[in-house]
Write a protein that holds these residues in place. Structure first.
Motif, PDB file in Angstrom:
ATOM      1  N   GLY A  22      -6.993   3.125 -10.658  1.00 42.08           N
ATOM      2  CA  GLY A  22      -7.290   1.730 -10.940  1.00 42.08           C
ATOM      3  C   GLY A  22      -6.607   1.188 -12.178  1.00 42.08           C
ATOM      4  O   GLY A  22      -6.912   0.073 -12.628  1.00 42.08           O
ATOM      5  N   LYS A  23      -5.670   1.948 -12.737  1.00 43.54           N
ATOM      6  CA  LYS A  23      -4.936   1.509 -13.936  1.00 43.54           C
ATOM      7  C   LYS A  23      -3.677   0.756 -13.505  1.00 43.54           C
ATOM      8  O   LYS A  23      -2.821   1.317 -12.828  1.00 43.54           O
ATOM      9  CB  LYS A  23      -4.566   2.709 -14.799  1.00 43.54           C
ATOM     10  N   VAL A  24      -3.575  -0.494 -13.902  1.00 46.91           N
ATOM     11  CA  VAL A  24      -2.405  -1.301 -13.553  1.00 46.91           C
ATOM     12  C   VAL A  24      -1.577  -1.494 -14.812  1.00 46.91           C
ATOM     13  O   VAL A  24      -1.596  -2.547 -15.449  1.00 46.91           O
ATOM     14  CB  VAL A  24      -2.823  -2.653 -12.947  1.00 46.91           C
ATOM     15  N   THR A  25      -0.872  -0.422 -15.188  1.00 47.65           N
ATOM     16  CA  THR A  25      -0.077  -0.431 -16.411  1.00 47.65           C
ATOM     17  C   THR A  25       1.376  -0.166 -16.072  1.00 47.65           C
ATOM     18  O   THR A  25       1.719   0.932 -15.611  1.00 47.65           O
ATOM     19  CB  THR A  25      -0.570   0.654 -17.393  1.00 47.65           C
TER      20      THR A  25
ATOM     21  N   ALA B 146       9.346  -2.206  -7.898  1.00 49.35           N
ATOM     22  CA  ALA B 146       9.245  -3.509  -7.249  1.00 49.35           C
ATOM     23  C   ALA B 146       9.831  -4.591  -8.149  1.00 49.35           C
ATOM     24  O   ALA B 146      10.142  -4.361  -9.323  1.00 49.35           O
ATOM     25  CB  ALA B 146       7.786  -3.826  -6.931  1.00 49.35           C
ATOM     26  N   TYR B 147       9.985  -5.775  -7.563  1.00 50.23           N
ATOM     27  CA  TYR B 147      10.372  -6.963  -8.322  1.00 50.23           C
ATOM     28  C   TYR B 147       9.117  -7.756  -8.683  1.00 50.23           C
ATOM     29  O   TYR B 147       8.172  -7.871  -7.893  1.00 50.23           O
ATOM     30  CB  TYR B 147      11.313  -7.848  -7.506  1.00 50.23           C
ATOM     31  N   LYS B 148       9.146  -8.357  -9.877  1.00 50.63           N
ATOM     32  CA  LYS B 148       8.036  -9.194 -10.304  1.00 50.63           C
ATOM     33  C   LYS B 148       8.086 -10.589  -9.709  1.00 50.63           C
ATOM     34  O   LYS B 148       7.052 -11.213  -9.467  1.00 50.63           O
ATOM     35  CB  LYS B 148       8.043  -9.332 -11.836  1.00 50.63           C
ATOM     36  N   ASP B 149       9.295 -11.101  -9.492  1.00 54.42           N
ATOM     37  CA  ASP B 149       9.455 -12.504  -9.130  1.00 54.42           C
ATOM     38  C   ASP B 149      10.339 -12.651  -7.898  1.00 54.42           C
ATOM     39  O   ASP B 149      11.102 -11.752  -7.546  1.00 54.42           O
ATOM     40  CB  ASP B 149      10.077 -13.281 -10.299  1.00 54.42           C
TER      41      ASP B 149
ATOM     42  N   THR C 121      -3.299   1.082  -3.692  1.00 50.13           N
ATOM     43  CA  THR C 121      -2.935  -0.292  -3.380  1.00 50.13           C
ATOM     44  C   THR C 121      -2.314  -0.927  -4.620  1.00 50.13           C
ATOM     45  O   THR C 121      -2.874  -0.832  -5.719  1.00 50.13           O
ATOM     46  CB  THR C 121      -4.166  -1.109  -2.936  1.00 50.13           C
ATOM     47  N   CYS C 122      -1.175  -1.552  -4.431  1.00 52.82           N
ATOM     48  CA  CYS C 122      -0.480  -2.170  -5.550  1.00 52.82           C
ATOM     49  C   CYS C 122      -1.105  -3.535  -5.854  1.00 52.82           C
ATOM     50  O   CYS C 122      -1.570  -4.231  -4.944  1.00 52.82           O
ATOM     51  CB  CYS C 122       1.005  -2.348  -5.240  1.00 52.82           C
ATOM     52  N   PRO C 123      -1.117  -3.939  -7.126  1.00 54.13           N
ATOM     53  CA  PRO C 123      -1.697  -5.234  -7.487  1.00 54.13           C
ATOM     54  C   PRO C 123      -0.911  -6.388  -6.885  1.00 54.13           C
ATOM     55  O   PRO C 123       0.273  -6.543  -7.154  1.00 54.13           O
ATOM     56  CB  PRO C 123      -1.633  -5.235  -9.022  1.00 54.13           C
ATOM     57  N   THR C 124      -1.577  -7.190  -6.056  1.00 55.43           N
ATOM     58  CA  THR C 124      -0.902  -8.264  -5.332  1.00 55.43           C
ATOM     59  C   THR C 124      -0.265  -9.277  -6.265  1.00 55.43           C
ATOM     60  O   THR C 124       0.858  -9.739  -6.033  1.00 55.43           O
ATOM     61  CB  THR C 124      -1.899  -8.972  -4.399  1.00 55.43           C
ATOM     62  N   MET C 125      -0.941  -9.637  -7.346  1.00 59.13           N
ATOM     63  CA  MET C 125      -0.449 -10.677  -8.247  1.00 59.13           C
ATOM     64  C   MET C 125       0.661 -10.174  -9.163  1.00 59.13           C
ATOM     65  O   MET C 125       1.315 -10.969  -9.828  1.00 59.13           O
ATOM     66  CB  MET C 125      -1.600 -11.214  -9.097  1.00 59.13           C
ATOM     67  N   LYS C 126       0.893  -8.871  -9.200  1.00 57.84           N
ATOM     68  CA  LYS C 126       1.885  -8.302 -10.115  1.00 57.84           C
ATOM     69  C   LYS C 126       3.228  -8.048  -9.434  1.00 57.84           C
ATOM     70  O   LYS C 126       4.231  -7.813 -10.101  1.00 57.84           O
ATOM     71  CB  LYS C 126       1.367  -6.977 -10.685  1.00 57.84           C
ATOM     72  N   ILE C 127       3.253  -8.058  -8.086  1.00 53.49           N
ATOM     73  CA  ILE C 127       4.452  -7.681  -7.350  1.00 53.49           C
ATOM     74  C   ILE C 127       4.848  -8.808  -6.402  1.00 53.49           C
ATOM     75  O   ILE C 127       4.014  -9.324  -5.644  1.00 53.49           O
ATOM     76  CB  ILE C 127       4.226  -6.379  -6.556  1.00 53.49           C
TER      77      ILE C 127
ATOM     78  N   GLN D  31       0.827  -1.196   0.000  1.00 59.23           N
ATOM     79  CA  GLN D  31       0.000   0.000   0.000  1.00 59.23           C
ATOM     80  C   GLN D  31       0.863   1.249   0.000  1.00 59.23           C
ATOM     81  O   GLN D  31       1.957   1.264   0.579  1.00 59.23           O
ATOM     82  CB  GLN D  31      -0.914   0.019   1.233  1.00 59.23           C
ATOM     83  N   VAL D  32       0.367   2.300  -0.638  1.00 59.68           N
ATOM     84  CA  VAL D  32       1.043   3.590  -0.640  1.00 59.68           C
ATOM     85  C   VAL D  32       0.301   4.515   0.319  1.00 59.68           C
ATOM     86  O   VAL D  32      -0.893   4.784   0.139  1.00 59.68           O
ATOM     87  CB  VAL D  32       1.089   4.212  -2.049  1.00 59.68           C
ATOM     88  N   LEU D  33       1.008   4.976   1.352  1.00 58.46           N
ATOM     89  CA  LEU D  33       0.431   5.867   2.357  1.00 58.46           C
ATOM     90  C   LEU D  33       0.971   7.272   2.176  1.00 58.46           C
ATOM     91  O   LEU D  33       2.125   7.458   1.787  1.00 58.46           O
ATOM     92  CB  LEU D  33       0.749   5.367   3.765  1.00 58.46           C
ATOM     93  N   GLN D  34       0.135   8.255   2.484  1.00 56.38           N
ATOM     94  CA  GLN D  34       0.524   9.668   2.418  1.00 56.38           C
ATOM     95  C   GLN D  34       0.436  10.261   3.813  1.00 56.38           C
ATOM     96  O   GLN D  34      -0.564  10.082   4.512  1.00 56.38           O
ATOM     97  CB  GLN D  34      -0.399  10.422   1.458  1.00 56.38           C
ATOM     98  N   MET D  35       1.480  10.984   4.213  1.00 57.79           N
ATOM     99  CA  MET D  35       1.520  11.564   5.559  1.00 57.79           C
ATOM    100  C   MET D  35       1.888  13.039   5.501  1.00 57.79           C
ATOM    101  O   MET D  35       2.802  13.435   4.771  1.00 57.79           O
ATOM    102  CB  MET D  35       2.553  10.837   6.419  1.00 57.79           C
ATOM    103  N   GLY D  36       1.183  13.842   6.314  1.00 55.30           N
ATOM    104  CA  GLY D  36       1.536  15.245   6.481  1.00 55.30           C
ATOM    105  C   GLY D  36       0.823  16.162   5.507  1.00 55.30           C
ATOM    106  O   GLY D  36      -0.029  15.741   4.733  1.00 55.30           O
TER     107      GLY D  36
END
Length: 423
Positions: A327-330, A307-310, A284-290, A254-259
């Protein structure tokens, strides 16, 4: 010392360097007779590229200097005068002048370097938008003075001493525990300027996963009560901290923003008790992609998830946070010809193509498999790896930036590991 020599001595290094190339104002030139409004307009265009170019622009002649806004006195509280995309090179390697009061700055946009003088007895803790977070050498009865410093304008603003940290809750850490973790490479800083001339600062303590915050008008530091778990090193962007966190229940990154920190009446400075708004989940990052998240990076005013794929860490993937929010996972295969320098021990930087000759465009540069002395670049377009330098060469500029060059690592018959790089 003559009057002119004294004036040169008091000027900032950038202005002094620029003055060395100023043409003779006695020689008539049509450029010196440009209308003041036009000079000011051109000056703003120059400033949009680089602060040092703007300083040199103002040093061309008296008319240009008086027709443009002086950055001195505005170098911290006015964001347009921040020396963005400048980094401090690690000490040693013969890169720094003999004068111990100076440090070499390197432009990630142009490859130019300058050597400004730092305030006396200070060490660099971090850099945010080119503004240096400094800590003065601790002396008797000193609680650890912290300040902000613009190395190209010479502006300096004091923050509360570290010994003033508020610790009045069971959820708070002790002042001693916090101050021992405020070290070079151990903090990530965000900076927000307010309309009333104050600067608000958040400092993320890497080892503690906690935040302390204050403004230049406060008398003491405040601290967050929440501790974050399973997080990567944050990235500072536009006065906020962005954090890549692993959520254990959902097994998602997950990507969180603070401040930024606020006061009771809703501004970043002024009367009222300071507080830190709760962090917000923005993507939120795609679980199956990372397989494994490395961290976040800022590139061309965009936050990237890297991130790493594998599980074998053979292939990498990069996403824009703005795309994930929609919602774009590109995956991104082009980052504008730039390169991202990543190190798990320090903050990430991005450099323009051609600034470092051995680094190609649209790449991620990092150490693979915890190899301290070997740097690799991952090509986003082809998905291939290549070394950043010749296998037998460990003294290129990129090695100096990562503080892993052979001239300092090679000692006697073996290798020694130097400390982490100061950004």
């Amino acid at each position: 010392m003559s009057t002119s020599s004294a004036a040169n001595h008091l000027r900032s290094p950038a202005v002094a360097a620029a003055s060395a190339t100023v043409p003779d104002e006695a020689s008539p030139s049509p450029w010196t007779s440009l209308h003041a409004d036009l000079v000011r307009l051109v000056g703003w265009r120059v400033l949009s590229g680089d602060l040092l170019d703007y300083v040199r622009f103002r040093a061309v002649c008296t008319h240009w200097r008086f027709s443009t806004v002086c950055p001195h006195g505005r170098g911290i509280v006015v964001p347009r005068f921040h020396p963005r995309r400048w980094m401090v090179l690690p000490e040693g390697h013969g890169l720094h002048p003999d004068d111990k009061g100076k440090r070499r700055l390197f432009s990630l946009s142009t490859g130019v370097s300058v050597c400004p003088r730092l305030p006396h007895d200070c060490r660099i803790l971090d850099s945010v938008d080119g503004i240096l977070l400094l800590q003065r050498q601790q002396r008797q009865h000193d609680q650890g003075s912290i300040c902000l410093f613009n190395p190209l304008t010479g502006d300096l603003m004091e923050l509360p001493p570290l010994g003033s940290i508020v610790s009045n809750s069971k959820l708070h850490l002790s002042s001693h525990e916090i101050t021992t973790h405020v070290v070079p490479g151990g903090v990530v800083t965000s900076l927000t300027a307010s309309s009333d001339g104050a600067a608000a600062v958040m400092i993320w303590l890497v080892e503690l996963s906690r935040v302390i915050f204050a403004t230049t008008k406060d008398k003491q530091w405040s601290q967050s009560t929440r501790r974050f778990f399973w997080t990567r090193r944050p990235v500072s962007f536009q006065g906020k901290l962005y954090i890549l966190s692993y959520d254990l229940p959902s097994h998602a990154h997950q990507v969180l923003q603070m401040g930024p920190p606020m006061h009771e009446h809703g501004t970043t400075s002024g009367l009222g008790s300071p507080f830190l708004p709760p962090s917000k989940l923005i993507a939120t990052c795609p679980t199956m992609k990372i397989s494994d998240g490395i961290g976040l990076a800022e590139c061309d005013s965009e936050i990237l998830v890297i991130a790493y794929k594998d599980p074998t860490h053979t292939h990498m993937v990069v996403y824009r946070v703005t795309d994930l929010i929609l919602g774009k996972v590109t995956p991104v295969t082009n980052i504008g010809g730039k390169s991202v320098f990543f190190d798990t021990e320090t903050s990430m930087q991005t450099a323009n193509n051609g600034v470092i000759p051995t680094i190609t465009s649209d790449t991620i540069v990092l150490r693979r498999h915890h190899e301290r002395c070997h740097l690799w670049q991952y090509h986003l377009d082809s998905g291939m790896w290549s070394p950043t330098t010749h296998p037998m060469s460990h003294c290129g500029l990129i090695c100096h930036i990562y503080d892993c060059c052979g001239c300092t690592l090679r000692a006697h018959a073996g290798w020694t590991v130097r400390g982490i790089m100061t950004k």
